[in-house]
Design an enzyme around this catalytic site. Structure first.
Site, short mmCIF file in Angstrom:
data_model
loop_
_atom_site.label_atom_id
_atom_site.label_comp_id
_atom_site.label_asym_id
_atom_site.label_seq_id
_atom_site.Cartn_x
_atom_site.Cartn_y
_atom_site.Cartn_z
N HIS A 63 -4.13 -2.75 0.29
CA HIS A 63 -4.29 -4.14 -0.13
C HIS A 63 -5.27 -4.82 0.82
O HIS A 63 -5.07 -5.97 1.24
CB HIS A 63 -2.95 -4.87 -0.12
CG HIS A 63 -2.00 -4.40 -1.17
ND1 HIS A 63 -0.73 -4.92 -1.32
CD2 HIS A 63 -2.11 -3.44 -2.13
CE1 HIS A 63 -0.11 -4.30 -2.33
NE2 HIS A 63 -0.93 -3.41 -2.82
N SER B 75 9.25 3.58 -1.25
CA SER B 75 9.19 2.16 -1.58
C SER B 75 9.97 1.34 -0.56
O SER B 75 11.09 1.69 -0.17
CB SER B 75 9.77 1.93 -2.98
OG SER B 75 9.79 0.56 -3.30
N HIS C 189 -3.97 4.09 -1.00
CA HIS C 189 -4.01 2.84 -1.75
C HIS C 189 -3.73 1.71 -0.78
O HIS C 189 -2.74 1.73 -0.06
CB HIS C 189 -2.96 2.86 -2.87
CG HIS C 189 -2.68 1.51 -3.45
ND1 HIS C 189 -3.67 0.67 -3.90
CD2 HIS C 189 -1.50 0.85 -3.65
CE1 HIS C 189 -3.11 -0.45 -4.37
NE2 HIS C 189 -1.81 -0.36 -4.21
N HIS D 187 -5.67 -7.01 -6.58
CA HIS D 187 -4.65 -6.06 -6.08
C HIS D 187 -5.10 -5.35 -4.81
O HIS D 187 -4.45 -5.48 -3.78
CB HIS D 187 -4.34 -5.05 -7.20
CG HIS D 187 -3.19 -4.15 -6.91
ND1 HIS D 187 -2.44 -3.56 -7.90
CD2 HIS D 187 -2.68 -3.70 -5.75
CE1 HIS D 187 -1.50 -2.80 -7.34
NE2 HIS D 187 -1.63 -2.86 -6.03
N GLY E 213 0.82 -1.20 0.00
CA GLY E 213 0.00 0.00 0.00
C GLY E 213 0.86 1.26 0.00
O GLY E 213 2.09 1.19 0.12
N ASN E 214 0.22 2.40 -0.15
CA ASN E 214 0.93 3.68 -0.15
C ASN E 214 -0.05 4.81 0.04
O ASN E 214 -1.25 4.66 -0.20
CB ASN E 214 1.75 3.88 -1.45
CG ASN E 214 1.17 3.13 -2.62
OD1 ASN E 214 0.20 3.56 -3.23
ND2 ASN E 214 1.74 1.97 -2.92
N SER F 22 7.31 5.43 -3.78
CA SER F 22 6.54 4.21 -3.94
C SER F 22 6.49 3.76 -5.39
O SER F 22 6.45 4.58 -6.32
CB SER F 22 5.11 4.45 -3.45
OG SER F 22 4.25 3.40 -3.86
N SER F 23 6.46 2.45 -5.59
CA SER F 23 6.35 1.91 -6.96
C SER F 23 5.04 2.31 -7.61
O SER F 23 4.91 2.27 -8.84
CB SER F 23 6.47 0.38 -6.93
OG SER F 23 5.45 -0.19 -6.12
N GLU F 24 4.04 2.68 -6.81
CA GLU F 24 2.75 3.09 -7.37
C GLU F 24 2.69 4.60 -7.65
O GLU F 24 1.60 5.15 -7.83
CB GLU F 24 1.61 2.71 -6.43
CG GLU F 24 1.41 1.21 -6.28
CD GLU F 24 0.98 0.52 -7.57
OE1 GLU F 24 0.86 1.19 -8.61
OE2 GLU F 24 0.79 -0.71 -7.52
#
Length: 220
Positions: A102, A51, A100, A162, A36-37, A80-82
């Site tokens: 999970h 990240s 965001h 996801h 998450g982020n 973050s990767s998102e």
């Protein structure tokens, strides 16, 4: 690494709230570990969790901010990767904050349906029946595009296989609506496990949305 001086106090305040919200997602079971982020927009900058760093390890000196092109403007950690997902939402909407997750029940529902069946009026708080975005690899432009499609006229959606993404004008609202979305998914799964849940009609969801936006009272 460049340091931002303009809006510095606002950035630090936003960072503190981003970290507190991210820790809350972990404490309340919406994410596990570093998944998450969370982000918040300050002017043309976005403060976002990094990240692969545990939220409890983040402090004031870890502030991380990027511009709307994804260029780091403050901080030493990798975003973050998102980040592409967050930036796409900020560029396309009036979002000031994004959460965001999970969340387990929401993720389970995302594997089963195209839309979350409207078992409760609180979906009106997110704009209507909650859609499920098509699957795409995490962190990819394709995921960002799929999320924007599912978010059309909505402030939250499920991401297939996801999790969830929710935006709002404040982090408090984005978090609360993320928690409500997870709760709705849990309710539907529980009801569907023992029978066929009754569903609310679109007009009732629209009315509930109006009332919720007006502070609980219908418009006159």
């Amino acid at each position: 690494m460049p340091r931002v001086t303009e809006h510095d106090n606002e950035l630090r305040a936003a960072w503190a709230e981003v970290v507190a919200t991210a820790r809350r997602t972990a404490a309340e079971g919406l994410v596990v570990g570093t998944s998450g982020n969370v982000s918040a927009r300050v002017g043309d900058l976005v403060v976002i969790t990094p990240s692969s760093v545990r939220y409890e390890d983040l402090g004031p000196d870890d502030l991380l901010a990027v511009d709307l092109d994804g260029v780091t403007r403050a901080g030493r950690l990798r975003p973050s990767s998102e980040l592409p997902l967050h930036l796409a939402v900020y560029r396309a909407t009036d979002a000031r904050a994004i959460v965001h997750t999970h969340a387990p029940h929401a993720t389970a529902v995302s594997t089963l349906v195209e839309e979350l069946p409207p078992v409760h009026y609180i979906c009106g708080a997110l704009g209507g029946i909650i859609r499920v975005a098509s699957y795409a690899t995490y962190g990819s432009p394709e995921l960002a595009e799929a999320a924007l499609t599912a978010l059309r006229d909505r402030t939250g959606c499920l991401l297939r296989n996801h999790g969830t993404v929710v935006y709002a004008d404040t982090l408090a609202t984005a978090y609360d609506n993320s928690a409500q979305l997870e709760w709705m998914c849990r309710v539907w799964l529980a009801a569907a496990a023992v029978g066929t849940p009754s569903l609310l009609p679109p007009e009732e969801i629209a009315l509930a949305g109006e009332m919720l936006r007006a502070g609980g009272q219908p418009k006159t």
